[in-house]
Design a protein around this motif. Structure first.
Motif, short mmCIF file in Angstrom:
data_model
loop_
_atom_site.label_atom_id
_atom_site.label_comp_id
_atom_site.label_asym_id
_atom_site.label_seq_id
_atom_site.Cartn_x
_atom_site.Cartn_y
_atom_site.Cartn_z
N ASP A 1 0.87 -1.17 0.00
CA ASP A 1 0.00 0.00 0.00
C ASP A 1 0.91 1.23 0.00
O ASP A 1 1.56 1.52 1.01
N ALA A 2 0.96 1.95 -1.11
CA ALA A 2 1.88 3.08 -1.24
C ALA A 2 1.59 4.19 -0.24
O ALA A 2 2.47 5.02 0.03
N LEU A 3 0.41 4.22 0.34
CA LEU A 3 0.11 5.23 1.35
C LEU A 3 0.98 5.06 2.59
O LEU A 3 1.13 6.00 3.38
N ALA A 4 1.57 3.88 2.76
CA ALA A 4 2.43 3.64 3.92
C ALA A 4 3.57 4.65 3.97
O ALA A 4 4.02 5.03 5.05
N TRP A 5 4.08 5.09 2.79
CA TRP A 5 5.15 6.11 2.76
C TRP A 5 4.69 7.44 2.20
O TRP A 5 5.20 8.48 2.59
N ARG A 6 3.71 7.44 1.33
CA ARG A 6 3.26 8.71 0.74
C ARG A 6 2.56 9.61 1.74
O ARG A 6 2.53 10.83 1.57
N ARG A 7 2.00 9.02 2.80
CA ARG A 7 1.28 9.83 3.78
C ARG A 7 2.22 10.53 4.76
O ARG A 7 1.79 11.41 5.51
N THR B 1 5.14 13.02 6.01
CA THR B 1 5.72 14.31 5.63
C THR B 1 7.20 14.34 5.98
O THR B 1 7.58 14.07 7.12
N SER C 1 11.11 6.51 -0.12
CA SER C 1 10.12 6.54 -1.19
C SER C 1 10.41 5.39 -2.15
O SER C 1 11.54 4.90 -2.23
N ASP D 1 4.78 -0.26 -6.32
CA ASP D 1 4.09 -0.80 -5.15
C ASP D 1 4.09 -2.33 -5.15
O ASP D 1 3.28 -2.95 -4.47
N GLU E 1 -0.94 -3.32 5.27
CA GLU E 1 -0.29 -2.50 4.26
C GLU E 1 0.51 -3.31 3.24
O GLU E 1 1.18 -2.74 2.39
#
Length: 213
Positions: A34-40, A42, A47, A51, A210
């Motif tokens: 789940d790319a949101l694991a790192w994209r979320r 700040t 990176s 995925d 994830e």
């Protein structure tokens, strides 16, 4: 590179798997992230441009307390790690994803000693990254020895390990918004019959939801 040249040679002697299947992950399988694991997160130095992970090698470590570390590698040296109490990984509950940051050969024994001394410190300063604090021994600012371990690396499920790697390592972390964490794994690695290298990997904890295989 970290594991370059480690995966040559070796052959299967029997059909008995030598490595565990952890949450359906093992050599030859694909892992979806789940790319949101790192994209979320700040301000993270971690990176990925994809995925999915194709697992082409697997490492096994048995720690002194009887627990097991299962490491799953791609050809470009991404590492998905799981920790379990059982050898088969069925109770794995600690997952992390790492990517290489830097890999260097020590210049001389002075350089080797300096790196090992850094592994004992409560903070880690790495060029291009903010400061990390020690994750292991987190509540102790005294000098602590690095964790020593041996990893057996396989490139076939039914084969023998293609290499055993002696490692001295320390794990560091820093908090990120919102409610996240970035990890830094610093290692001095020496494969049997190979050269010592100093490795830095950056990563992040993963929840079971994830990733999947």
């Amino acid at each position: 590179m970290i594991f370059g040249g480690l995966f040559g040679g070796g052959s299967a002697r029997d059909a008995t798997p030598a490595v565990a299947v952890v949450r359906d992950i093992t050599i030859g399988r694909m892992v979806r992230l789940d790319a949101l694991a790192w994209r979320r997160l700040t301000g993270s130095g971690f990176s990925l441009d994809r995925d999915t992970l194709e697992i082409t090698a697997q490492g096994v470590i048995r720690l002194d307390d009887g627990s097991h570390v299962h490491r799953f590698y791609t050809d470009d040296e991404l590492m998905l790690q799981a920790v379990s109490q059982s050898a088969d990984g069925s109770d794995a509950d600690d997952f992390t994803l790492f990517k290489p940051w830097s890999s260097t050969y020590p210049v001389d024994w002075t350089d080797t000693g300096a790196f090992r001394n850094r592994l004992s410190q409560p903070v880690w300063d790495e060029p291009g990254l903010p400061q990390f604090r020690r994750f292991w021994y987190a509540d102790d600012d005294r000098v602590q020895p690095p964790v020593e371990l041996w990893e057996a690396v396989y490139h076939e499920r039914t084969g023998r390990p293609v290499r055993r790697i002696k490692q001295a390592c320390m794990l560091y972390a820093r908090d990120l918004m919102p409610e996240g964490q970035e990890l830094l794994l610093a290692l001095a690695m020496e494969p049997e019959g190979g050269d010592l290298t100093h490795e830095i990997m950056v990563g992040l904890p993963l929840l079971p939801a994830e990733f999947s295989a």
